[in-house]
Design a protein around this motif. Structure first.
Motif, PDB file in Angstrom:
ATOM      1  N   PHE A  29       0.849  -1.195   0.000  1.00  0.00           N
ATOM      2  CA  PHE A  29       0.000   0.000   0.000  1.00  0.00           C
ATOM      3  C   PHE A  29       0.884   1.244   0.000  1.00  0.00           C
ATOM      4  N   LYS A  30       0.979   1.890  -1.157  1.00  0.00           N
ATOM      5  CA  LYS A  30       1.787   3.098  -1.290  1.00  0.00           C
ATOM      6  C   LYS A  30       1.027   4.148  -2.093  1.00  0.00           C
ATOM      7  N   PHE A  31       1.249   5.423  -1.724  1.00  0.00           N
ATOM      8  CA  PHE A  31       0.634   6.553  -2.425  1.00  0.00           C
ATOM      9  C   PHE A  31       1.563   7.754  -2.305  1.00  0.00           C
ATOM     10  N   PRO A  32       1.788   8.458  -3.397  1.00  0.00           N
ATOM     11  CA  PRO A  32       1.470   8.051  -4.772  1.00  0.00           C
ATOM     12  C   PRO A  32       2.528   7.067  -5.253  1.00  0.00           C
ATOM     13  N   ALA A  33       2.109   6.120  -6.039  1.00  0.00           N
ATOM     14  CA  ALA A  33       3.041   5.116  -6.539  1.00  0.00           C
ATOM     15  C   ALA A  33       2.412   4.327  -7.677  1.00  0.00           C
ATOM     16  N   SER A  34       3.256   3.746  -8.486  1.00  0.00           N
ATOM     17  CA  SER A  34       2.828   2.885  -9.574  1.00  0.00           C
ATOM     18  C   SER A  34       2.534   1.479  -9.051  1.00  0.00           C
ATOM     19  N   PRO A  35       1.614   0.747  -9.683  1.00  0.00           N
ATOM     20  CA  PRO A  35       1.424  -0.662  -9.325  1.00  0.00           C
ATOM     21  C   PRO A  35       2.554  -1.561  -9.812  1.00  0.00           C
ATOM     22  N   ASP A  36       3.493  -1.010 -10.555  1.00  0.00           N
ATOM     23  CA  ASP A  36       4.650  -1.775 -11.044  1.00  0.00           C
ATOM     24  C   ASP A  36       5.696  -1.809  -9.931  1.00  0.00           C
ATOM     25  N   THR A  37       5.538  -2.744  -8.994  1.00  0.00           N
ATOM     26  CA  THR A  37       6.333  -2.740  -7.768  1.00  0.00           C
ATOM     27  C   THR A  37       7.274  -3.929  -7.617  1.00  0.00           C
ATOM     28  N   GLY A  38       7.376  -4.776  -8.641  1.00  0.00           N
ATOM     29  CA  GLY A  38       8.253  -5.927  -8.500  1.00  0.00           C
ATOM     30  C   GLY A  38       8.004  -6.972  -9.560  1.00  0.00           C
ATOM     31  N   PRO A  39       8.537  -8.186  -9.349  1.00  0.00           N
ATOM     32  CA  PRO A  39       8.403  -9.249 -10.349  1.00  0.00           C
ATOM     33  C   PRO A  39       6.986  -9.786 -10.439  1.00  0.00           C
ATOM     34  N   GLY A  40       6.757 -10.625 -11.454  1.00  0.00           N
ATOM     35  CA  GLY A  40       5.423 -11.149 -11.722  1.00  0.00           C
ATOM     36  C   GLY A  40       5.172 -12.511 -11.108  1.00  0.00           C
ATOM     37  N   LEU A  41       4.410 -13.327 -11.807  1.00  0.00           N
ATOM     38  CA  LEU A  41       4.068 -14.657 -11.314  1.00  0.00           C
ATOM     39  C   LEU A  41       5.317 -15.535 -11.197  1.00  0.00           C
ATOM     40  N   THR A  42       5.327 -16.382 -10.181  1.00  0.00           N
ATOM     41  CA  THR A  42       6.339 -17.431 -10.104  1.00  0.00           C
ATOM     42  C   THR A  42       5.897 -18.592 -11.000  1.00  0.00           C
ATOM     43  N   ASN A  43       6.735 -19.587 -11.148  1.00  0.00           N
ATOM     44  CA  ASN A  43       6.334 -20.769 -11.923  1.00  0.00           C
ATOM     45  C   ASN A  43       5.108 -21.437 -11.302  1.00  0.00           C
ATOM     46  N   ASP A  44       5.077 -21.487  -9.969  1.00  0.00           N
ATOM     47  CA  ASP A  44       3.901 -22.044  -9.301  1.00  0.00           C
ATOM     48  C   ASP A  44       2.668 -21.188  -9.562  1.00  0.00           C
TER      49      ASP A  44
END
Length: 208
Positions: A29-44
């Motif tokens: 939960f951050k403001f103001p901030a982009s939803p691009d905050t890290g890596p995506g799905l893992t293999n699982d």
């Protein structure tokens, strides 16, 4: 355990809340901030999405980060669902959707549900519950402008965050529908926003 959960009635799952786990990375939960905050799905996480598609379990993207969102969009064969997220262009919190994400939801015949949480509605991101219905209407208008009336629903978030004072009970939902009607939404549009769009998406997702 997914098959056992399905047999017990599970029909919707969020791969993450706003934290990381074995499947994906949630947005902090951050403001103001982009939803691009890290890596995506893992293999699982990729395997989880595929299994949910096969079994008819909805994958809810409201707490996942942007890269995870796009990974689901790439892997999933079902409509994209963000059950309780608003417009990032109007309230730049990590929990809201960019216009490109909204377009992707439309392209898959999916849905985004209007979140009543004031911190995801207000332009200043504050938790002040003194929020007019016009602010919620503004978010709906933007969603409709980007996605069309067939892809907007209600997502409330009553059990998770403070709503506007004028909408702090389900008994006050007519306050919102009246505001939408005053903004030009007719009976057909209100029916779609309030229930019909959700029913269409869930029927297509569940295959039941």
């Amino acid at each position: 355990n997914l098959e056992a959960f399905y047999n017990d009635g599970l029909r919707s799952i969020g791969p993450v809340w706003s934290r990381s786990n074995a499947f994906a990375h949630g947005v902090p939960f951050k403001f103001p901030a982009s939803p691009d905050t890290g890596p995506g799905l893992t293999n699982d996480g990729i395997e989880l999405v595929k299994a949910c598609n096969e079994m008819g379990i909805a994958v809810d993207l409201s707490h996942i980060n942007e890269k995870g969102f796009w990974d689901v969009a790439r892997v999933s064969t079902k409509p994209l669902i963000a059950s309780h997220s608003n417009v990032h262009a109007l309230c730049p919190t990590t929990r809201n959707l960019t216009d490109n994400q909204l377009k992707a939801i439309k392209d898959t015949n999916g849905i985004a549900g209007l979140n009543f949480a004031v911190a995801f509605l207000r332009k200043d991101g504050a938790k002040n519950q003194d929020v007019p219905m016009s602010t919620l209407v503004e978010h709906v208008n933007h969603m409709v402008d980007i996605m069309g009336i067939d892809h907007v629903g209600l997502g409330s978030d009553y059990d998770g965050a403070p709503p506007p004072y004028d909408l702090d009970s389900t008994a006050k939902l007519p306050t919102l529908t009246s505001a939408l009607r005053d903004a030009g939404y007719d009976d057909e549009a209100l029916n779609k926003i309030c229930h019909a769009n959700w029913l269409r998406v869930l029927e297509e997702t569940w295959g039941e």
